[in-house]
Write an enzyme that holds these catalytic residues in place. Structure first.
Site, PDB file in Angstrom:
ATOM      1  N   ASN A   8      93.596 101.341  50.771  1.00 31.60           N
ATOM      2  CA  ASN A   8      94.952 100.765  50.691  1.00 31.60           C
ATOM      3  C   ASN A   8      95.870 101.328  51.776  1.00 31.60           C
ATOM      4  O   ASN A   8      96.642 100.600  52.393  1.00 31.60           O
ATOM      5  CB  ASN A   8      95.599 101.065  49.334  1.00 31.60           C
ATOM      6  CG  ASN A   8      94.863 100.429  48.179  1.00 31.60           C
ATOM      7  OD1 ASN A   8      93.971  99.613  48.387  1.00 31.60           O
ATOM      8  ND2 ASN A   8      95.237 100.793  46.959  1.00 31.60           N
ATOM      9  N   ARG A  37      80.929 108.008  50.010  1.00 27.83           N
ATOM     10  CA  ARG A  37      80.868 109.158  49.103  1.00 27.83           C
ATOM     11  C   ARG A  37      81.307 108.715  47.716  1.00 27.83           C
ATOM     12  O   ARG A  37      81.845 107.629  47.536  1.00 27.83           O
ATOM     13  CB  ARG A  37      81.722 110.312  49.639  1.00 27.83           C
ATOM     14  CG  ARG A  37      83.166 109.957  49.935  1.00 27.83           C
ATOM     15  CD  ARG A  37      83.961 111.180  50.429  1.00 27.83           C
ATOM     16  NE  ARG A  37      85.306 110.786  50.840  1.00 27.83           N
ATOM     17  CZ  ARG A  37      85.695 110.566  52.102  1.00 27.83           C
ATOM     18  NH1 ARG A  37      84.830 110.701  53.089  1.00 27.83           N
ATOM     19  NH2 ARG A  37      86.942 110.211  52.366  1.00 27.83           N
ATOM     20  N   ASN A  70      93.906 113.017  43.387  1.00 31.83           N
ATOM     21  CA  ASN A  70      95.044 112.252  43.922  1.00 31.83           C
ATOM     22  C   ASN A  70      96.404 112.852  43.520  1.00 31.83           C
ATOM     23  O   ASN A  70      97.432 112.532  44.134  1.00 31.83           O
ATOM     24  CB  ASN A  70      94.981 110.779  43.493  1.00 31.83           C
ATOM     25  CG  ASN A  70      93.885 109.980  44.180  1.00 31.83           C
ATOM     26  OD1 ASN A  70      93.337 109.041  43.606  1.00 31.83           O
ATOM     27  ND2 ASN A  70      93.556 110.334  45.420  1.00 31.83           N
ATOM     28  N   TRP A  71      96.432 113.732  42.524  1.00 28.76           N
ATOM     29  CA  TRP A  71      97.689 114.417  42.166  1.00 28.76           C
ATOM     30  C   TRP A  71      98.198 115.246  43.348  1.00 28.76           C
ATOM     31  O   TRP A  71      99.376 115.576  43.412  1.00 28.76           O
ATOM     32  CB  TRP A  71      97.509 115.338  40.952  1.00 28.76           C
ATOM     33  CG  TRP A  71      97.336 114.630  39.641  1.00 28.76           C
ATOM     34  CD1 TRP A  71      96.201 114.606  38.870  1.00 28.76           C
ATOM     35  CD2 TRP A  71      98.307 113.858  38.923  1.00 28.76           C
ATOM     36  NE1 TRP A  71      96.411 113.854  37.728  1.00 28.76           N
ATOM     37  CE2 TRP A  71      97.694 113.390  37.735  1.00 28.76           C
ATOM     38  CE3 TRP A  71      99.646 113.502  39.164  1.00 28.76           C
ATOM     39  CZ2 TRP A  71      98.373 112.599  36.798  1.00 28.76           C
ATOM     40  CZ3 TRP A  71     100.314 112.711  38.225  1.00 28.76           C
ATOM     41  CH2 TRP A  71      99.681 112.274  37.066  1.00 28.76           C
ATOM     42  N   ASP A 130      89.104 101.620  47.642  1.00 26.59           N
ATOM     43  CA  ASP A 130      89.587 102.536  48.677  1.00 26.59           C
ATOM     44  C   ASP A 130      90.059 101.774  49.921  1.00 26.59           C
ATOM     45  O   ASP A 130      89.533 100.703  50.234  1.00 26.59           O
ATOM     46  CB  ASP A 130      88.466 103.530  49.041  1.00 26.59           C
ATOM     47  CG  ASP A 130      89.002 104.776  49.735  1.00 26.59           C
ATOM     48  OD1 ASP A 130      90.238 104.970  49.761  1.00 26.59           O
ATOM     49  OD2 ASP A 130      88.183 105.558  50.261  1.00 26.59           O
ATOM     50  N   GLU A 155      72.817 101.628  41.611  1.00 27.98           N
ATOM     51  CA  GLU A 155      72.672 101.194  43.000  1.00 27.98           C
ATOM     52  C   GLU A 155      74.035 101.343  43.655  1.00 27.98           C
ATOM     53  O   GLU A 155      75.061 100.996  43.052  1.00 27.98           O
ATOM     54  CB  GLU A 155      72.235  99.719  43.057  1.00 27.98           C
ATOM     55  CG  GLU A 155      70.853  99.465  42.484  1.00 27.98           C
ATOM     56  CD  GLU A 155      69.742 100.153  43.278  1.00 27.98           C
ATOM     57  OE1 GLU A 155      69.895 100.321  44.506  1.00 27.98           O
ATOM     58  OE2 GLU A 155      68.730 100.527  42.656  1.00 27.98           O
ATOM     59  N   SER A 164      83.260 110.794  45.580  1.00 27.91           N
ATOM     60  CA  SER A 164      84.611 111.299  45.277  1.00 27.91           C
ATOM     61  C   SER A 164      84.848 111.606  43.796  1.00 27.91           C
ATOM     62  O   SER A 164      85.863 111.197  43.220  1.00 27.91           O
ATOM     63  CB  SER A 164      85.672 110.334  45.804  1.00 27.91           C
ATOM     64  OG  SER A 164      85.532 110.143  47.190  1.00 27.91           O
ATOM     65  N   ARG A 189      95.128 102.746  54.714  1.00 29.35           N
ATOM     66  CA  ARG A 189      94.769 102.294  56.065  1.00 29.35           C
ATOM     67  C   ARG A 189      95.141 100.832  56.275  1.00 29.35           C
ATOM     68  O   ARG A 189      95.585 100.429  57.346  1.00 29.35           O
ATOM     69  CB  ARG A 189      93.261 102.498  56.308  1.00 29.35           C
ATOM     70  CG  ARG A 189      92.924 103.920  56.713  1.00 29.35           C
ATOM     71  CD  ARG A 189      91.458 104.215  56.543  1.00 29.35           C
ATOM     72  NE  ARG A 189      91.125 104.485  55.152  1.00 29.35           N
ATOM     73  CZ  ARG A 189      89.888 104.614  54.692  1.00 29.35           C
ATOM     74  NH1 ARG A 189      88.862 104.462  55.513  1.00 29.35           N
ATOM     75  NH2 ARG A 189      89.690 104.886  53.418  1.00 29.35           N
ATOM     76  N   TRP A 190      94.994 100.032  55.238  1.00 31.02           N
ATOM     77  CA  TRP A 190      95.352  98.602  55.306  1.00 31.02           C
ATOM     78  C   TRP A 190      96.835  98.451  55.627  1.00 31.02           C
ATOM     79  O   TRP A 190      97.219  97.648  56.485  1.00 31.02           O
ATOM     80  CB  TRP A 190      95.023  97.941  53.971  1.00 31.02           C
ATOM     81  CG  TRP A 190      95.236  96.466  53.902  1.00 31.02           C
ATOM     82  CD1 TRP A 190      94.340  95.493  54.251  1.00 31.02           C
ATOM     83  CD2 TRP A 190      96.410  95.786  53.434  1.00 31.02           C
ATOM     84  NE1 TRP A 190      94.888  94.244  54.030  1.00 31.02           N
ATOM     85  CE2 TRP A 190      96.149  94.394  53.532  1.00 31.02           C
ATOM     86  CE3 TRP A 190      97.651  96.201  52.937  1.00 31.02           C
ATOM     87  CZ2 TRP A 190      97.082  93.430  53.148  1.00 31.02           C
ATOM     88  CZ3 TRP A 190      98.588  95.245  52.567  1.00 31.02           C
ATOM     89  CH2 TRP A 190      98.304  93.867  52.670  1.00 31.02           C
TER      90      TRP A 190
HETATM   91  C1  IPE Z   1      89.003 107.862  45.558  1.00 26.38           C
HETATM   92  O1  IPE Z   1      89.674 107.527  46.731  1.00 26.38           O
HETATM   93  C2  IPE Z   1      89.913 107.708  44.396  1.00 26.38           C
HETATM   94  C3  IPE Z   1      90.366 106.355  44.101  1.00 26.38           C
HETATM   95  C4  IPE Z   1      89.939 105.256  44.683  1.00 26.38           C
HETATM   96  C5  IPE Z   1      91.328 106.237  43.056  1.00 26.38           C
HETATM   97  P1  IPE Z   1      90.263 108.663  47.694  1.00 26.38           P
HETATM   98  O2  IPE Z   1      90.777 107.952  48.884  1.00 26.38           O
HETATM   99  O3  IPE Z   1      91.193 109.518  46.960  1.00 26.38           O
HETATM  100  O4  IPE Z   1      88.938 109.475  48.042  1.00 26.38           O
HETATM  101  P2  IPE Z   1      88.634 110.596  49.139  1.00 26.38           P
HETATM  102  O5  IPE Z   1      89.475 111.783  48.796  1.00 26.38           O
HETATM  103  O6  IPE Z   1      88.958 110.029  50.464  1.00 26.38           O
HETATM  104  O7  IPE Z   1      87.182 110.865  48.998  1.00 26.38           O
HETATM  105  C1  IPE Z   2      92.797 103.892  47.454  1.00 25.85           C
HETATM  106  O1  IPE Z   2      93.367 103.763  48.704  1.00 25.85           O
HETATM  107  C2  IPE Z   2      93.826 103.989  46.341  1.00 25.85           C
HETATM  108  C3  IPE Z   2      93.982 105.315  45.750  1.00 25.85           C
HETATM  109  C4  IPE Z   2      93.259 106.366  46.014  1.00 25.85           C
HETATM  110  C5  IPE Z   2      95.030 105.460  44.770  1.00 25.85           C
HETATM  111  P1  IPE Z   2      93.836 105.033  49.536  1.00 25.85           P
HETATM  112  O2  IPE Z   2      95.260 105.304  49.169  1.00 25.85           O
HETATM  113  O3  IPE Z   2      92.913 106.152  49.371  1.00 25.85           O
HETATM  114  O4  IPE Z   2      93.772 104.468  51.022  1.00 25.85           O
HETATM  115  P2  IPE Z   2      93.220 105.224  52.305  1.00 25.85           P
HETATM  116  O5  IPE Z   2      91.869 105.738  51.969  1.00 25.85           O
HETATM  117  O6  IPE Z   2      94.172 106.319  52.602  1.00 25.85           O
HETATM  118  O7  IPE Z   2      93.195 104.163  53.352  1.00 25.85           O
HETATM  119 MG    MG Z   3      91.227 106.718  50.306  1.00 27.90          MG
END
Ligand code: IPE
Ligand code: IPE
Ligand code: MG
Length: 250
Positions: free
Chosen positions: A24, A196, A70-71, A22, A209, A198, A26-27
């Site tokens: 990407n 969390r 994510n869809w 998680d 753990e 998710s 924000r990075w």
């Molecule tokens: C969880 O990350 C799903 C993946 C890493 C693929 P999200 O960024 O989608 O999670 P939430 O919705 O913030 O909990």
């Molecule tokens: C995780 O990074 C990758 C996927 C869920 C596909 P995010 O895309 O959720 O990045 P943030 O949480 O918005 O920074």
């Molecule tokens: Mg995320």
């Protein structure tokens, strides 16, 4: 880094590690770039984690790459992620072979675009005899959907009299999940500071753990992975017993 590896006891490594990659978006945003730039820079962290797991002798690693939720992201981002999946799998295939990595997928794979399905199938087929570590990608994965499907399939067997209700046990449930061929999760790592689950591997993580780090996924490196392992090894897994029972091996 080697120093860190030396502090890890190789007889107490997690057998199955699950990773929520998680942060990407924000990075990328921190650098004034769009979210997809972050996804494109996620591969080094995946490679480092799989290499690290392989080096310590972990047999299973499962990476959350795309959730059922994510869809609901903007179409542009979903399309980019699906495209990236295809290019990454093609690019990494020789590395998977060289490193003896067996690739597996969990999730509602038939909901992926056909090109992604085909590439995934090719990589799974071509790596099926590899033995060092099993790398599972969770794609269009949702734990609740997985459990709903399992219940439907078990119910069908009951209705067909293939299965007696009295014989349903935890093993029956396990065998009907996407993860039927994977053991329980021992350690779950999540980057980006979110604490969390998710909708990831809810059943399989019952006694895992949990390790959370503030690092954003594209920055996560092998030494950070080893930090998680060291922390894991400092925990006492009691599985309901007392600490005394654990230390005296009862
Ligand atoms: C969880 O990350 C799903 C993946 C890493 C693929 P999200 O960024 O989608 O999670 P939430 O919705 O913030 O909990
Ligand atoms: C995780 O990074 C990758 C996927 C869920 C596909 P995010 O895309 O959720 O990045 P943030 O949480 O918005 O920074
Ligand atoms: Mg995320």
């Amino acid at each position: 880094m080697d120093k860190k590896l030396q502090t890890i006891s190789l007889n107490k490594v997690p057998n199955h590690i699950a990773v929520i990659m998680d942060g990407n978006g924000r990075w990328a945003k921190k650098q004034g770039m769009n979210r997809v730039f972050g996804h494109r820079n996620a591969m080094t962290a995946i490679r480092d984690s799989v290499d690290g797991a392989s080096e310590i002798g972990t047999k299973f690693i499962t990476m959350y790459a795309f959730s059922t939720e994510n869809w609901n992201r903007p179409k542009f981002e979903v399309d980019a992620l699906m495209h990236l999946l295809v290019t990454t799998l093609n690019k990494e295939l020789p590395e998977f072979q060289r490193k003896n990595v067996k690739v597996n997928a969990i999730g509602n794979i038939s909901s992926l675009p056909s090109k992604a399905q085909k590439t995934l199938q090719k990589v799974i087929d071509q790596t099926k005899n590899n033995t060092k570590i099993t790398l599972s990608f969770a794609l269009s994965y949702g734990s609740r959907e997985e459990i709903v499907n399992a219940i439907k399939n078990i119910s069908k067997k009951v209705v067909n009299t293939q299965l007696d209700i009295e014989n349903i046990d935890e093993k029956t449930i396990n065998n009907h999940l996407y993860t039927f061929n994977l053991p329980d999760v021992d350690l779950m790592i999540r980057t980006s500071g979110e604490q969390r689950i998710s909708n990831f591997l809810l059943w399989q993580m019952a006694y895992a753990e949990l390790y959370f780090t503030e690092m954003l996924w594209p920055d996560f490196r092998k030494e950070n992975f080893f930090d998680a392992i060291i922390e894991y090894q400092n925990r006492e897994r009691r599985f309901g017993k007392t600490s005394e029972q654990i230390t005296s091996n009862e």
